[in-house]
Design a protein around this motif. Structure first.
Motif, short mmCIF file in Angstrom:
data_model
loop_
_atom_site.label_atom_id
_atom_site.label_comp_id
_atom_site.label_asym_id
_atom_site.label_seq_id
_atom_site.Cartn_x
_atom_site.Cartn_y
_atom_site.Cartn_z
N GLU A 163 -130.50 -10.79 -20.19
CA GLU A 163 -129.10 -10.51 -20.51
C GLU A 163 -128.23 -11.75 -20.53
N SER A 164 -128.61 -12.76 -19.78
CA SER A 164 -127.82 -13.99 -19.74
C SER A 164 -128.28 -15.00 -20.78
N GLU A 165 -129.07 -14.51 -21.75
CA GLU A 165 -129.57 -15.36 -22.83
C GLU A 165 -130.51 -16.46 -22.33
N GLU A 166 -131.08 -16.25 -21.17
CA GLU A 166 -132.04 -17.20 -20.62
C GLU A 166 -133.46 -16.70 -20.86
N GLU A 167 -134.38 -17.64 -20.95
CA GLU A 167 -135.79 -17.25 -21.09
C GLU A 167 -136.33 -16.72 -19.78
N GLN A 176 -137.18 -1.79 -20.77
CA GLN A 176 -136.86 -2.74 -21.83
C GLN A 176 -138.08 -3.56 -22.24
N ASN A 177 -138.83 -4.02 -21.25
CA ASN A 177 -140.04 -4.78 -21.56
C ASN A 177 -141.11 -3.89 -22.19
N ALA A 178 -141.14 -2.64 -21.78
CA ALA A 178 -142.09 -1.69 -22.37
C ALA A 178 -141.80 -1.50 -23.86
N LEU A 179 -140.52 -1.41 -24.19
CA LEU A 179 -140.14 -1.26 -25.59
C LEU A 179 -140.52 -2.49 -26.40
N GLU A 180 -140.25 -3.67 -25.86
CA GLU A 180 -140.60 -4.89 -26.58
C GLU A 180 -142.11 -5.02 -26.74
N LEU A 181 -142.86 -4.62 -25.72
CA LEU A 181 -144.32 -4.68 -25.81
C LEU A 181 -144.81 -3.81 -26.97
#
Length: 393
Positions: free
Chosen positions: A256-260, A290-295
């Motif tokens: 959310e903070s635009e950080e990796e 959120q990570n599940a969706l991206e996966l």
């Protein structure tokens, strides 16, 4: 087990339907356009925290618990010994409290690990086999809790109607021991999904994504990786086991903070991808949606997870290592030999020194004795009268 089984069935049905269609094309009089001839274009399968090979994965629950500090070394050794003695697919007996082998939960190893980790000492609480960072019953899928999320959802009449589901009470994830007691899937075959995965990748050209939450003990990452490493009949096995050919790296997600942020580790080769998901238990969408969706988005779009590749550590060749090892051993042996020689030399020197001292002492004593005798004799001779010979007069 079910995802590879279903995928394989789709592949076999597709093959059969293709043959039928080819036959129909040869038969001009055939106008059979039955729906049974529909071919499902299966591109890939994703398997999360999957029960793939019982004998490989079953015992890794013991390892996972030990390396996470849940059991001690004595329990670790004992459970492994009992697993070797009791957990065999060809045996109908087992040393209690293990039960005879079933494909749903091998021999009840997980229950024993949880007991050894303190399950039952606190009322209604236990180490969570699906997320070892918590002490709860994983309420999302708790089969003993009628108010759990999944129980409540699937028993909603509106949901059942929308799914065209029968009007029955739906149960959630029944624990392995419960399945055994009810005789469900006691000897469901096969024991391993490895041949299915190999067939899907080599023959059906289907992409396979295997992922594990790093907090899940029940079906843990080390066990899954050992299964993938055991697929010796897969055409890509040799390359998979070579870290200069297969690629491994970090899966990066922008927070959310635009950080990796590191979402996990990934390894890829050809049609196989293996992802270790950070901060997730048995159910990825529940822990970090959120990570599940991206996966899933990366998988369906065939996007790599290797955002930052990790270069393998390069060592010298095996022969060089052997030479160095041999040289090191030689040095050690030579050092030991030198130490022995030094000790022997030192011992010899001490012996010679002692001998010289003793010889000197004995010689000194003899010399004193001779000298004493000489002076004694001389003194005595001077005191005695000695007549002068006649010719000296």
């Amino acid at each position: 087990m079910y995802v590879p089984s279903i995928a394989r069935e789709i592949y076999l049905q597709n093959q059969s339907r293709k043959q039928e269609q080819q036959q129909q094309e040869k038969d001009i009089l055939s106008n059979d356009n039955d729906d049974d001839d529909i071919i499902i274009k299966l591109e890939g399968i994703a398997l999360g925290n999957g029960w793939i090979d019982l004998m490989i994965q079953g015992r890794t629950v013991i390892d996972y618990a030990f390396f996470h500090g849940m059991i001690d070394s004595i329990t670790y050794q004992t459970l492994h010994q009992q697993f070797d003695a009791s957990c065999s697919a060809s045996s109908d007996t087992a040393n209690s409290p293990m039960h005879p082998f079933t494909t749903s939960d091998e021999c009840g190893t997980e229950s024993l690990v949880l007991r050894a980790a303190g399950a039952g000492l606190i009322k209604n609480r236990s180490p969570n086999t699906y997320d070892v960072t918590t002490w709860d019953t994983y309420p999302f899928i708790d089969s003993d809790n009628a108010e759990s999320t999944t129980e409540h959802f699937f028993n909603n009449p509106l949901v059942q109607k929308a799914l065209n589901a029968p009007d029955i009470y739906w149960r959630g994830c029944m624990k392995g021991e419960g399945r055994r007691k009810l005789s469900f899937l006691d000897h469901d075959r096969p024991l391993s999904m490895v041949p299915y995965l190999t067939e899907l990748m080599d023959d059906a050209n289907i992409r396979v994504l295997i992922y594990n939450g790093d907090r899940d003990m029940s079906i843990n990452r080390p066990g899954t990786e050992l299964v993938l490493n055991s697929m010796t009949k897969w055409s890509g096995h040799r390359a998979w086991m070579n870290n200069t050919v297969s690629k491994r790296g970090l899966w990066i997600k922008i927070d959310e903070s635009e950080e990796e942020a590191v979402a996990g580790y990934a390894k890829e080769y050809d049609r196989l991808t293996f992802v270790n998901v950070y901060n997730s238990g048995h159910l990825l969408p529940y822990n970090i949606p959120q990570n599940a969706l991206e996966l899933m988005l990366r998988f369906v779009t065939n996007t790599t997870f290797l955002d930052k590749e990790i270069k393998p550590i390069q060592f010298s060749s095996t022969s060089s290592l052997s030479t160095k090892s041999s040289s090191s051993n030689t040095t050690t042996i030579a050092s030991n030999s030198n130490n022995k020689n030094e000790k022997n030399t030192s011992s010899t020197a001490r012996t010679l020194l002692l001998g010289c001292f003793m010889g000197f002492t004995i010689g000194l004593c003899i010399g004193i004795a001779v000298t004493w005798d000489y002076f004694t004799q001389s003194h005595r001779s001077r005191r005695e009268y000695q007549p002068i010979a006649d010719h000296q007069r």
